[in-house]
Design a protein around this motif. Structure first.
Motif, PDB file in Angstrom:
ATOM      1  N   ALA A 343      23.644  36.385  80.992  1.00 27.70           N
ATOM      2  CA  ALA A 343      24.984  35.904  80.649  1.00 27.70           C
ATOM      3  C   ALA A 343      25.171  34.469  81.119  1.00 27.70           C
ATOM      4  N   MET A 344      25.657  33.610  80.208  1.00 29.15           N
ATOM      5  CA  MET A 344      25.965  32.232  80.579  1.00 29.15           C
ATOM      6  C   MET A 344      27.262  32.203  81.376  1.00 29.15           C
ATOM      7  N   LYS A 345      27.329  31.292  82.327  1.00 29.69           N
ATOM      8  CA  LYS A 345      28.531  31.152  83.153  1.00 29.69           C
ATOM      9  C   LYS A 345      29.127  29.755  82.973  1.00 29.69           C
ATOM     10  N   ASN A 346      30.435  29.715  83.043  1.00 31.56           N
ATOM     11  CA  ASN A 346      31.164  28.439  83.126  1.00 31.56           C
ATOM     12  C   ASN A 346      30.894  27.491  81.962  1.00 31.56           C
ATOM     13  N   VAL A 347      31.032  28.012  80.735  1.00 32.58           N
ATOM     14  CA  VAL A 347      30.935  27.114  79.588  1.00 32.58           C
ATOM     15  C   VAL A 347      32.325  26.814  79.019  1.00 32.58           C
ATOM     16  N   GLN A 348      33.355  27.373  79.613  1.00 33.51           N
ATOM     17  CA  GLN A 348      34.716  27.151  79.125  1.00 33.51           C
ATOM     18  C   GLN A 348      35.212  25.755  79.486  1.00 33.51           C
ATOM     19  N   LYS A 349      35.982  25.143  78.559  1.00 35.36           N
ATOM     20  CA  LYS A 349      36.629  23.864  78.837  1.00 35.36           C
ATOM     21  C   LYS A 349      38.144  23.953  78.719  1.00 35.36           C
ATOM     22  N   GLY A 350      38.633  24.850  77.886  1.00 40.60           N
ATOM     23  CA  GLY A 350      40.056  24.877  77.582  1.00 40.60           C
ATOM     24  C   GLY A 350      40.904  25.537  78.644  1.00 40.60           C
ATOM     25  N   ASP A 351      42.240  25.447  78.466  1.00 39.25           N
ATOM     26  CA  ASP A 351      43.161  26.025  79.437  1.00 39.25           C
ATOM     27  C   ASP A 351      44.339  26.681  78.743  1.00 39.25           C
ATOM     28  N   LEU A 352      44.095  27.260  77.562  1.00 38.64           N
ATOM     29  CA  LEU A 352      45.192  27.784  76.770  1.00 38.64           C
ATOM     30  C   LEU A 352      45.536  29.210  77.163  1.00 38.64           C
ATOM     31  N   ASN A 353      46.710  29.660  76.707  1.00 39.00           N
ATOM     32  CA  ASN A 353      47.178  31.008  77.009  1.00 39.00           C
ATOM     33  C   ASN A 353      47.738  31.601  75.726  1.00 39.00           C
ATOM     34  N   ILE A 354      46.916  32.383  75.046  1.00 41.96           N
ATOM     35  CA  ILE A 354      47.244  32.821  73.698  1.00 41.96           C
ATOM     36  C   ILE A 354      47.357  34.337  73.639  1.00 41.96           C
ATOM     37  N   GLY A 355      48.328  34.846  72.880  1.00 38.76           N
ATOM     38  CA  GLY A 355      48.554  36.280  72.792  1.00 38.76           C
ATOM     39  C   GLY A 355      48.063  36.907  71.494  1.00 38.76           C
ATOM     40  N   PRO A 356      47.996  38.243  71.415  1.00 33.70           N
ATOM     41  CA  PRO A 356      47.342  38.911  70.305  1.00 33.70           C
ATOM     42  C   PRO A 356      48.256  39.555  69.279  1.00 33.70           C
ATOM     43  N   ASP A 357      49.523  39.163  69.133  1.00 34.24           N
ATOM     44  CA  ASP A 357      50.438  39.875  68.242  1.00 34.24           C
ATOM     45  C   ASP A 357      50.655  39.110  66.944  1.00 34.24           C
ATOM     46  N   THR A 358      50.233  39.715  65.821  1.00 34.17           N
ATOM     47  CA  THR A 358      50.177  39.043  64.525  1.00 34.17           C
ATOM     48  C   THR A 358      50.050  40.119  63.454  1.00 34.17           C
ATOM     49  N   SER A 429      26.983  31.532  48.490  1.00 30.27           N
ATOM     50  CA  SER A 429      26.658  30.120  48.691  1.00 30.27           C
ATOM     51  C   SER A 429      26.066  29.466  47.446  1.00 30.27           C
ATOM     52  N   ASN A 430      25.434  30.250  46.588  1.00 31.21           N
ATOM     53  CA  ASN A 430      24.774  29.691  45.409  1.00 31.21           C
ATOM     54  C   ASN A 430      25.696  29.621  44.191  1.00 31.21           C
ATOM     55  N   THR A 431      26.486  30.659  43.984  1.00 27.90           N
ATOM     56  CA  THR A 431      27.297  30.731  42.763  1.00 27.90           C
ATOM     57  C   THR A 431      28.757  30.355  42.986  1.00 27.90           C
ATOM     58  N   GLY A 432      29.226  30.416  44.214  1.00 31.03           N
ATOM     59  CA  GLY A 432      30.633  30.190  44.494  1.00 31.03           C
ATOM     60  C   GLY A 432      31.509  31.391  44.213  1.00 31.03           C
ATOM     61  N   ASP A 433      30.914  32.507  43.793  1.00 24.40           N
ATOM     62  CA  ASP A 433      31.691  33.707  43.500  1.00 24.40           C
ATOM     63  C   ASP A 433      32.325  34.263  44.775  1.00 24.40           C
ATOM     64  N   LEU A 434      33.508  34.846  44.623  1.00 25.35           N
ATOM     65  CA  LEU A 434      34.154  35.501  45.753  1.00 25.35           C
ATOM     66  C   LEU A 434      33.345  36.706  46.191  1.00 25.35           C
ATOM     67  N   VAL A 435      33.130  36.812  47.480  1.00 28.22           N
ATOM     68  CA  VAL A 435      32.431  37.953  48.059  1.00 28.22           C
ATOM     69  C   VAL A 435      33.400  38.823  48.849  1.00 28.22           C
ATOM     70  N   MET A 436      34.257  38.197  49.650  1.00 25.42           N
ATOM     71  CA  MET A 436      35.185  38.994  50.444  1.00 25.42           C
ATOM     72  C   MET A 436      36.357  38.146  50.921  1.00 25.42           C
ATOM     73  N   SER A 437      37.545  38.757  50.958  1.00 26.32           N
ATOM     74  CA  SER A 437      38.728  38.195  51.589  1.00 26.32           C
ATOM     75  C   SER A 437      39.058  39.121  52.750  1.00 26.32           C
ATOM     76  N   TYR A 438      39.071  38.574  53.981  1.00 24.09           N
ATOM     77  CA  TYR A 438      39.233  39.468  55.125  1.00 24.09           C
ATOM     78  C   TYR A 438      39.763  38.712  56.334  1.00 24.09           C
ATOM     79  N   GLY A 439      40.097  39.445  57.358  1.00 30.46           N
ATOM     80  CA  GLY A 439      40.545  38.848  58.607  1.00 30.46           C
ATOM     81  C   GLY A 439      40.748  39.925  59.659  1.00 30.46           C
ATOM     82  N   VAL A 440      40.795  39.486  60.906  1.00 30.34           N
ATOM     83  CA  VAL A 440      41.092  40.357  62.044  1.00 30.34           C
ATOM     84  C   VAL A 440      42.089  39.618  62.922  1.00 30.34           C
ATOM     85  N   MET A 441      43.294  40.175  63.110  1.00 30.58           N
ATOM     86  CA  MET A 441      44.299  39.495  63.914  1.00 30.58           C
ATOM     87  C   MET A 441      44.065  39.779  65.398  1.00 30.58           C
TER      88      MET A 441
END
Length: 561
Positions: A343-358, A429-441
């Motif tokens: 496990a890598m340690k101490n690669v964080q740079k940011g200081d944000l505080n973000i919540g998971p409700d969406t 990547s070759n045809t530009g056709d839609l493959v998937m519309s998705y997300g995880v909040m």
């Protein structure tokens, strides 16, 4: 709700003419109704956004922000809508310092300074204007939400849990109108009917007058008064000057498929950086959710976040070196950090505080268009500040700014904050056709969810529902990025958890019952079955059949016709 069980199974919904997927059954039903009435994917998405405000006000609403990616089937182009708001013109770092606020002592999440201009209302109108079918008016698109808000609806199980969690914030002494979103001063229970008449009126005014109905007049005055009461400096000009922006999405190729994300100020770049790092590894050989596989995913995501939590900011105010960060050459250099299988340690740079409700939801229509849409208050009810006679809470996205003077994401007048809500899309990547519309909040879970769900399909042959069902990991705990530990969900094999510990990871979990909401609530619509790796899959991949999935961690479902 410690007794909340996840013991049902779902099949992927397959259909030909159109489909939707959301975290709320009534919203999904409305989406299909709009499609059947002649609307397209964009029309259905906006209708669902409004219904979700009614049915899940503890996560989303017109007082928050929205983003979407729209796939235009005719041009085969993916287009991005940035519906995030900006800090008030009078909100300077100097003012905050004079008031005693700093990076070590930030303003509270229920302070007027935490409220940025709500961008969702404009994003809804502009999405319909730019991408809609033209067959339905905005009033028609919003009418189902008006009806539900006025006549009432029964609250779903997960929503009742989140509503109760945030109810106290609606009852703070200065929040005179917080009770408008409660039943006799309390959250509604599972199955209880609630009515939101003030919200119904807000939607009527938006439908009749468009953006002016929200950013000018009665509603705008109520927003300014509410923010001022809580110590903020937002003005009528801040609201009237708000604009949605249409932008070029960012993307990367992963083994013949292109993942599209929202550019900064959204943090979709974290998912793209992680995929670039992972591309050269034989993940399929390692096995789904094995210790070795999860270790590589965790380390790649850490590298993505180490760049994103520093560089992700409003690109109109600071330079964001995307061409470097998303290059394959940069990924090769970053990959060299994953060398000792520890496990890598101490690669964080940011200081944000973000919540998971969406809320995240997606639509696709009979013409092959698709809309990947996300809408959020930020932290639950956001600031929980309710403007008089409006029926919605104001977001607290201003809490996503840094108060560090040297940070690219430092707060400034007219600046957009670091944003966690990110829709995603995948094309060939070759045809530009839609493959998937998705997300995880879910806050910092979002790019992590994008990567895990996509890899479940591309590497391990899962369909959209199976990919969403699969247990996940989350670096940290959702509220703020914390690389010091990894949360694992119930269902991750015991030997995998033990293997992660052996590699130096500090592991929390497996998390069970309601705690599993940490791992996000996703939806997915795929075209054909690109994940099918069998010899006879070619013909089915060419068929325009939608395969839809909905996350079991939420109340919703996918519906097709």
């Amino acid at each position: 709700m410690s007794d909340l069980q996840y013991n049902s199974r779902r099949s992927a919904v397959v259909c030909c003419n159109g489909c939707v997927a959301s975290s709320q059954p009534l919203a999904s039903q409305v989406g299909t109704d709009i499609l059947k009435a002649g609307g397209n994917a964009a029309d259905a998405a906006v209708a669902m956004a409004a219904v979700l405000n009614v049915t899940e006000p503890c996560s989303t609403g017109i007082g928050g922000d929205a983003f979407c990616l729209f796939y235009d089937a005719k041009s085969k182009q993916v287009k991005a809508v940035n519906g995030s708001g900006r800090a008030p013109a009078a909100l300077t770092l100097d003012l905050l310092h004079k008031q005693g606020f700093s990076s070590s002592s930030p303003f509270p999440v229920q302070h007027g300074h935490a409220v940025t201009v709500p961008g969702a209302a404009a994003a809804w109108v502009d999405t319909v204007d730019r991408f809609g079918s033209g067959k339905l008016s905005l009033t028609q698109i919003l009418q189902p939400a008006v009806d539900l808000a006025e006549n009432g609806y029964p609250v779903q199980q997960i929503t009742a849990l989140l509503w109760n969690k945030g109810a106290e914030s609606l009852l703070t002494p200065k929040n005179d109108h917080g009770r408008d979103l409660l039943v006799n001063g309390r959250a509604p229970t599972y199955g209880e009917v609630i009515r939101l008449p003030y919200l119904a009126q807000t939607f009527r005014e938006l439908g009749t007058h468009g953006k002016k109905g929200f950013y000018e007049g009665r509603i705008a005055k109520a927003i300014v008064a509410a923010v001022e009461k809580f110590g903020g400096v937002m003005t009528a000009d801040d609201l009237q000057n708000h604009v949605t922006t249409f932008e070029d999405p960012i993307s990367t190729d992963y083994r013949g498929y292109r993942l599209w994300e929202i550019p900064p100020n959204g943090h979709g770049m974290a998912a793209l950086i992680a995929l670039n790092v992972l591309e050269t590894y034989d993940l399929k050989q390692l096995g789904a959710n094995s210790a070795e596989y999860l270790h590589l995913v965790i380390e790649a995501l850490k590298l993505g976040f180490s760049d994103t939590t520093w560089y992700c900011a409003d690109p109109t105010k600071v330079d964001v070196p995307l061409s470097t960060l998303l290059s394959k050459e940069y990924a090769t250099k970053r990959r060299q950090l994953v060398t000792n299988n520890r496990a890598m340690k101490n690669v964080q740079k940011g200081d944000l505080n973000i919540g998971p409700d969406t809320v995240y939801f997606t639509t696709a229509d009979s013409e092959g268009n698709a809309c990947s849409f996300i809408n959020s208050n930020f932290m639950g009810f956001g600031s929980a500040i309710v403007p008089e006679g409006c029926g919605f809470t104001l977001q607290n996205r201003g809490s996503g700014f840094s108060l560090d003077t040297v940070h690219p994401n430092v707060i400034a007048p007219g600046k957009r904050p670091y944003h966690t809500i990110i829709p995603a899309m995948v094309t060939d990547s070759n045809t530009g056709d839609l493959v998937m519309s998705y997300g995880v909040m879910g806050g910092y879970m979002q790019p992590q969810g994008h990567v895990q769900v996509l890899l479940n399909m591309l590497e391990f042959g899962m369909n959209p529902q199976q990919a969403l069902d699969q247990p996940r990991i989350c670096i940290g705990g959702g509220y703020g990025y914390d690389e010091s530990y990894v949360s694992v969900e119930d269902g991750i094999p015991t030997e995998a958890v033990e293997g992660l510990v052996d590699k130096g990871h500090s592991v929390r979990g497996p998390l069970v019952a309601a705690d599993r909401t940490l791992f996000g609530k996703g939806q997915a619509i795929a075209v054909g079955n690109f994940w099918d790796q069998s010899d006879n899959s070619a013909q089915r991949k060419a068929e325009c059949i939608y395969w839809c999935g909905s996350d079991p961690r939420a109340d919703g479902l996918a519906i097709g016709f």
